[in-house]
Design a protein around this motif. Structure first.
Motif, mmCIF file in Angstrom:
data_model
loop_
_atom_site.group_PDB
_atom_site.id
_atom_site.type_symbol
_atom_site.label_atom_id
_atom_site.label_comp_id
_atom_site.label_asym_id
_atom_site.label_seq_id
_atom_site.Cartn_x
_atom_site.Cartn_y
_atom_site.Cartn_z
ATOM 1 N N THR A 185 0.787 -0.996 0.194
ATOM 2 C CA THR A 185 0.038 -0.130 0.019
ATOM 3 C C THR A 185 0.750 1.196 0.194
ATOM 4 O OG1 THR A 185 -0.173 -0.156 2.482
ATOM 5 C CG2 THR A 185 -2.092 -1.094 1.206
ATOM 6 N N ASP A 186 2.021 1.331 0.401
ATOM 7 C CA ASP A 186 3.204 2.149 0.342
ATOM 8 C C ASP A 186 2.544 3.506 1.147
ATOM 9 O OD1 ASP A 186 5.487 3.439 -0.195
ATOM 10 O OD2 ASP A 186 4.858 4.024 -2.134
ATOM 11 N N PRO A 187 2.345 3.563 2.143
ATOM 12 C CA PRO A 187 1.667 4.665 2.884
ATOM 13 C C PRO A 187 3.016 5.696 3.077
ATOM 14 C CG PRO A 187 2.061 2.907 4.515
ATOM 15 C CD PRO A 187 2.320 2.338 3.090
ATOM 16 N N ASP A 188 2.653 6.941 3.387
ATOM 17 C CA ASP A 188 3.605 7.952 3.748
ATOM 18 C C ASP A 188 4.191 7.650 5.165
ATOM 19 O OD1 ASP A 188 3.325 9.333 1.290
ATOM 20 O OD2 ASP A 188 1.299 10.568 2.064
ATOM 21 N N CYS A 189 3.238 7.403 6.070
ATOM 22 C CA CYS A 189 3.926 6.916 7.435
ATOM 23 C C CYS A 189 2.888 5.903 7.898
ATOM 24 C CB CYS A 189 3.748 8.193 8.327
ATOM 25 S SG CYS A 189 2.246 8.599 8.628
ATOM 26 N N VAL A 190 3.817 5.226 8.883
ATOM 27 C CA VAL A 190 3.154 3.980 9.618
ATOM 28 C C VAL A 190 3.018 4.376 11.111
ATOM 29 C CG1 VAL A 190 3.731 1.519 10.372
ATOM 30 C CG2 VAL A 190 4.249 2.097 8.030
#
Lengths: 370, 196
Positions: A185-190
């Protein structure tokens, strides 16, 4: 005249690093107060070993043995297990850890960061960086549930998409499917509300699978990561953003000396500093009240702020929480560097009833299409 | 239930009814920390006490039916009952008033929980009251449905066809069967013929 003070910290077990750091702070404070000729405090130490059921039994044992005040508990699970015993036997818990809020028990003094000290500033920072997609992961108990619920609400209010939200059992290392999902999903932050070995293993596994992430400030966000176990995360923690009420950078020489003498990793952490402050508050209150009776001690500690290792600390007599100075810090090479700091102590708002809407004005998600 | 119940109370007001000024002060302090504007009274509702408050927090030890400007169990806002003496008679009175949540005076630290429960219970109670009113309205219209079916049968069909016709009218008019029946009866045979 000396006063007994129970110290219940898990210095063995899955989150032992946090317990050892907190115990080091408390013991250091007891030593320093004794050296200054202050109140004599007799520590009564117990180690529940990270076993939730042991907290209840050890709390009962200490209160039955004449201890009336306890500094301790790390997880909310353990605190909530101790509370019924404190209520039944009339004890007072000085709780020195960040927690998820929505509690105000008459037998607890809350000294750690509340959600307006950690979740709110961290999420507002994420939004200010222009991030648009976040992934949430937490341990499957009240800390994970509530911090991530608050984070989700705040993220969505800021117009940030939550692309996934997953929980793993406390202590579990079954997080590899989450790493797969994050890569996909390649989110900007976790936003990471895992604790103990789950958190350590997850951060390392994610960093190993996607080493490029570490270059982006705030690619990982935590509401409770401190120097107590930062080293365990290794280089994968670089650029992790942590929100808290204290970082080692702000420690004075006395607190640094306490860490060198008492902490196994020689590091000042928020757990160490706040446990140190808890003992200082207890000592000041006992000196004011002339007794360690919980009601009198609590009334005394709320009379006026107390100078502690983390600064001047005042306790709200109604909500029973400390006013703290929130900070945001980025990790780099095993240290935290504070990047934002509130100008003054902020009263705790455990029910988030005094929060304004996020101050971030989102740009419309439009781009030029050629 | 998996949804998050209402738990933001900032900006709302609460009317605190208690015989003790000290109890009012304690509850008001906790309301203040939750962002709730508290209006305390040790002498019952003022002229506009009920109309200005978004919720009521009352002492069930001294409450009585005549204290409220509404019928028994019909409070227009969520009500939290403060438990003092725990006498069965007082608890019974509060249950009869359908107080939405209870909070022992010794546990004021849990006011937030009581407010969340009270608001959820009140919402459920209000929904049930609306549903009951709707059912009563439908029951009251049964005879009209029979009369309308008979009236429509005068056009030549049997009762099944007349009922089907009535259902179609209700659907087209976006009303209940009873509402359509009342419309049929109000129209009369000449109007029906013209409408058709």
């Amino acid at each position: 005249m000396s006063y007994k003070l129970g110290l219940i910290f898990s210095t063995t077990g899955s989150y032992a690093a946090l317990g050892r750091s907190a115990l080091a702070g408390a013991m250091g404070a007891i030593d320093r107060i004794a050296q200054r000729g202050g109140v004599r405090i007799e520590p009564v130490i117990r180690d529940p070993g990270g076993d939730p059921s042991a907290y209840e039994a050890q709390t009962a044992e200490l209160l039955d043995a004449g201890v009336r005040n306890i500094v301790g508990a790390i997880t909310s699970w353990s605190r909530k297990d101790m509370i019924p015993i404190l209520e039944r036997k009339g004890g007072l818990l000085w709780y020195p850890c960040p927690y998820e809020g929505f509690e105000c028990n008459d037998h607890v003094v809350y000294l750690g960061a509340a959600p307006n000290h950690h979740v709110v500033p961290a999420i507002d920072w994420i939004a200010a960086q222009g991030m648009t997609r976040a992934y949430l992961v937490g341990s499957n108990y009240v800390w994970g549930w509530e911090t991530l619920r608050l984070a989700r609400d705040r993220l969505q209010a800021c117009g940030i998409e939550v692309v996934g939200e997953r929980y793993v059992p406390l202590g579990s290392t079954a997080y590899h499917h989450l790493v797969d999902e994050i890569i996909a999903t390649d989110p900007d932050c976790v936003v990471n509300s895992l604790i103990g070995p789950s958190s350590t293993g997850f951060v390392q596994a994610l960093g190993a699978r996607d080493p490029g992430r570490g270059a982006r400030p705030g690619h990982l966000v935590s509401f409770n990561q401190t120097e107590a176990d930062l080293a365990e995360l290794g280089r994968h923690a670089d650029n992790l953003l942590s929100a808290g009420s204290f970082f080692a950078e702000d420690a004075g020489p006395d607190l640094a000396a306490v860490a060198r003498r008492h902490a196994p990793n020689k590091e000042v952490s928020c757990f160490l500093a706040t446990a140190h402050a808890a003992v200082e508050l207890f000592a000041a209150a006992v000196a004011r009240a002339g007794t360690d009776a919980p009601h009198a001690v609590f009334d005394a500690v709320t009379d006026a702020p107390v100078e502690t290792a983390i600064g001047l600390v005042g306790i709200d007599p109604v909500l029973r929480h400390a006013a703290l100075t929130p900070r945001l810090a980025l990790a780099r090479d095993g240290k935290f560097r504070v990047i934002a700091r509130a100008e003054c102590a902020v009263p705790a708002d455990p029910y988030l009833s005094r929060q304004s809407a996020p101050p971030i004005e989102r740009r419309p998600g439009l781009r030029i299409v050629r | 239930m998996t949804g998050i119940p209402q738990h933001h109370f900032a900006g709302l007001s609460a009317c605190i009814l208690h015989r003790s000024d000290d109890a009012i002060r304690q509850v008001a302090e906790r309301c203040d920390r939750l962002g709730i504007r508290a209006i305390g009274s040790s002498s019952g509702f003022g002229a506009d006490g009920a109309s200005v408050a978004d919720m009521i927090i009352l002492d069930i030890d001294t409450g009585h039916d005549g204290a409220f400007p509404w019928a028994v169990a019909e409070a227009p806002v969520p009500v939290v009952g403060l438990i003092g003496s725990e006498s069965p008679g007082r608890l019974g009175w509060a249950l009869g008033q359908q107080v939405d949540a209870f909070l022992p005076m010794s546990a004021l630290g849990n006011l937030f929980s009581a407010l969340v429960i009270a608001h959820a219970t009140f919402e459920r109670r209000s929904a049930m009251a609306r549903e009951r009113a709707e059912v009563a309205h439908m029951r009251a219209g049964r005879l009209d449905v029979v009369r309308a079916v008979i009236a429509l049968m005068a056009d030549g069909g049997d009762e099944a066809l007349a009922l089907k016709q009535l259902r179609t009218m209700a659907m087209v008019g976006q009303t209940t069967l009873e509402g359509a029946a009342r419309a049929v009866l109000a129209d009369g045979p000449a109007d029906r013929a013209r409408d058709a």
